[in-house]
Write a protein that holds these residues in place. Sequence first.
Motif, mmCIF file in Angstrom:
data_model
loop_
_atom_site.group_PDB
_atom_site.id
_atom_site.type_symbol
_atom_site.label_atom_id
_atom_site.label_comp_id
_atom_site.label_asym_id
_atom_site.label_seq_id
_atom_site.Cartn_x
_atom_site.Cartn_y
_atom_site.Cartn_z
ATOM 1 N N LYS A 11 0.832 -1.209 0.000
ATOM 2 C CA LYS A 11 0.000 0.000 0.000
ATOM 3 C C LYS A 11 0.866 1.260 0.000
ATOM 4 O O LYS A 11 0.568 2.225 -0.698
ATOM 5 C CB LYS A 11 -0.941 -0.002 1.201
ATOM 6 N N ARG A 15 1.028 4.112 -2.927
ATOM 7 C CA ARG A 15 0.789 5.526 -2.599
ATOM 8 C C ARG A 15 1.914 6.414 -3.126
ATOM 9 O O ARG A 15 1.676 7.430 -3.784
ATOM 10 C CB ARG A 15 0.692 5.694 -1.076
ATOM 11 N N LYS A 19 1.708 9.078 -6.362
ATOM 12 C CA LYS A 19 2.009 10.497 -6.156
ATOM 13 C C LYS A 19 3.101 10.966 -7.120
ATOM 14 O O LYS A 19 2.984 12.032 -7.734
ATOM 15 C CB LYS A 19 2.450 10.716 -4.698
#
Length: 68
Positions: A11, A15, A19
């Motif tokens: 995870k 992320r 980004k």
Amino acid sequence: MSTPSAEDIIKAFVRVTRKKLENGETVQVPGFGTFSVEHRPSEQKEGPDGDSYMKPPRDVVTFEPEQQ
């Protein structure tokens, strides 16, 4: 503090990768490959009914596996 699970690590990777790609950066994962964003311009296409339409411009994520 407990040791992060594999799910927590994945995870976090997703992320950070998301980004960076949203910011136009390339993400290189040693031993795996490189993620990047490519811009695709609008283009004229023909639909199944024979009518032509314009496909809108878009950004797509691409992946280039590392060559062994």
